[in-house]
Design an enzyme around this catalytic site. Structure first.
Site, PDB file in Angstrom:
ATOM      1  CB  VAL A 162      -0.933   0.030   1.233  1.00 12.04           C
ATOM      2  CG1 VAL A 162      -1.841   1.257   1.189  1.00 12.04           C
ATOM      3  CG2 VAL A 162      -1.756  -1.247   1.325  1.00 12.04           C
ATOM      4  CG  LEU A 163       2.064   5.340  -2.504  1.00  9.12           C
ATOM      5  CD1 LEU A 163       3.409   5.535  -1.808  1.00  9.12           C
ATOM      6  CD2 LEU A 163       2.186   5.663  -3.996  1.00  9.12           C
ATOM      7  CB  CYS A 167       2.046   8.989   5.323  1.00 15.85           C
ATOM      8  SG  CYS A 167       3.651   9.676   5.780  1.00 15.85           S
ATOM      9  N   GLY A 168       1.001  12.018   6.657  1.00 12.87           N
ATOM     10  CA  GLY A 168       0.834  12.692   7.940  1.00 12.87           C
ATOM     11  C   GLY A 168       1.743  12.098   9.001  1.00 12.87           C
ATOM     12  CB  CYS A 345     -12.208  25.156   8.681  1.00 12.04           C
ATOM     13  SG  CYS A 345     -10.798  25.866   7.791  1.00 12.04           S
TER      14      CYS A 345
END
Length: 378
Positions: A162-163, A167-168, A345
């Site tokens: 998995v890519l 990715c934080g 937001c």
């Protein structure tokens, strides 16, 4: 423009929104500096945010104040574009501000703000994107629910590669590797995130790299991108999709999790672009699908925007309740800036001006259909 005329103009703009100047309701604004009116008239949304950061005005319920502004489409009611907005439009149309050479700016300016801040504000896994509050009782459950929803949508199975693009702090990578037994490669443009994610995923089949997505070449069974596409920019949407296509195996699936606007855009709000997410830009659903045309088949589109309001309000509560733990590292202007960011937001999702989309793409088509709450049907 003279002060009294500017004040009357602001009052005329706010009256149809049921917002009063120096009123006593939570969403009414309290003016602390009489120069506020001229500053906002001349500087638009950028000046509105900066004047709040400077303490020129207050509001007990910024989220409700902004909800009224956004529902009324105050941006469309303005009769003229302000210089700051014109500059943002010029930059977006003429310059590629998200080009490779600038890819790491948002990492330094926002995500490297300080891990302590994000630890106090986010869930235990430091997931900095919309939670999935369906059946969730708190933020941790909402974020785990989101991660598992993504894993189920792409049909993760043990041994898959998995890519994770963007990715934080490693929340998805850690969860997917631990829960589903997959091998994950996460990439980020934030040095702080890369270091933290690497430590969080120690002992798991996870690698974290500090690189730009355009430098990717390996093939993967599955690709996910959670809350990163907002930094790609309209000039690069097709390039992004081409990179994902290049890296996805022919029978693979790609899930894109992104904030989106209701209409195509080529610029961002000047205040957000200046103080929160430099070089950011919200795509529309049509911009995403057009970029994917000729490369992918759209298998599922799931709108989750109603959950982002709740997520942001919990983040705001965590931030304010824990401010005493970090106030020595920041100043009051930062506190006001961050509060303004989170609450405005939240209002953008509450008013449905912004959406949160999860889109599943395949290369060759699949014989499975996803339904409203992400449950898989054959």
């Amino acid at each position: 423009m003279e002060k009294q005329k500017a004040k009357q103009l602001i009052k005329n703009m706010l009256t149809p929104l049921d917002i009063r100047i120096n009123g006593n309701r939570p969403w009414d604004i309290q003016i602390n500096n009489p120069q506020f009116y001229q500053r906002v008239i001349s500087g638009g949304s950028l000046a509105l945010g900066e004047s709040y950061m400077d303490g020129w005005w207050d509001c007990n319920a910024l989220d409700e104040f902004f909800k009224r502004l956004l529902e009324y489409r105050i941006d469309k009611k303005a009769k003229s574009l302000k210089p700051a907005i014109l500059w943002e439009i010029f930059k977006a149309r003429v310059m590629n501000v998200q080009r490779g050479a600038r890819a790491f700016i948002v990492g330094r300016r926002h995500y490297d703000t300080g891990n302590t801040l994000f630890k106090l504000m986010l869930d235990k896994g430091l997931n900095y994107s919309c939670g999935y509050w369906h059946n969730a009782r708190n933020l941790d459950e909402a974020q785990i629910g989101k991660l598992d929803l993504i894993c189920r949508k792409i049909g993760l199975k043990q041994g898959m590669t998995v890519l994770d693009i963007g990715c934080g702090w490693g929340g998805f990578a850690k969860y997917a590797a631990q829960t589903y037994g997959v091998k994950v490669k996460g990439i980020t443009v934030s040095k702080e995130q890369a270091e933290y994610a690497g430590k969080q995923c120690e002992g798991l089949d996870v690698t974290i790299e500090l690189i730009d997505y355009r430098d990717l070449n390996e093939k993967y069974d599955r690709i996910v991108s959670i809350g990163m596409f907002e930094h790609v920019g309209w000039k690069n949407y097709k390039t992004y999709m081409s990179v994902v296509h290049r890296c996805l195996k022919d029978d693979g699936l790609f899930l894109l999790h992104t904030i989106a606007g209701n209409t195509p855009a080529k610029n961002t709000d000047p205040w957000i672009g200046t103080y929160i997410f430099p070089n950011s830009m919200l795509p529309s659903a049509s911009q995403i699908t057009q970029a994917a045309e000729g490369l992918f088949i759209l298998e599922d589109l799931h709108s989750l925007g109603r959950y982002y309001d709740q997520t942001l309000m919990v983040w705001y509560e965590n931030f304010t309740q824990n401010w005493d733990h970090i106030k020595d590292q920041y100043d009051m202007r930062f506190f006001r800036m961050w509060s303004y960011y989170l609450l405005s937001c939240a209002a953008s999702f509450r008013s449905r001006r912004n959406q949160l989309l999860q889109i599943v793409f395949s290369k060759q088509g699949i014989g499975q259909v996803f339904r409203s709450e992400g449950e898989l049907f054959i």
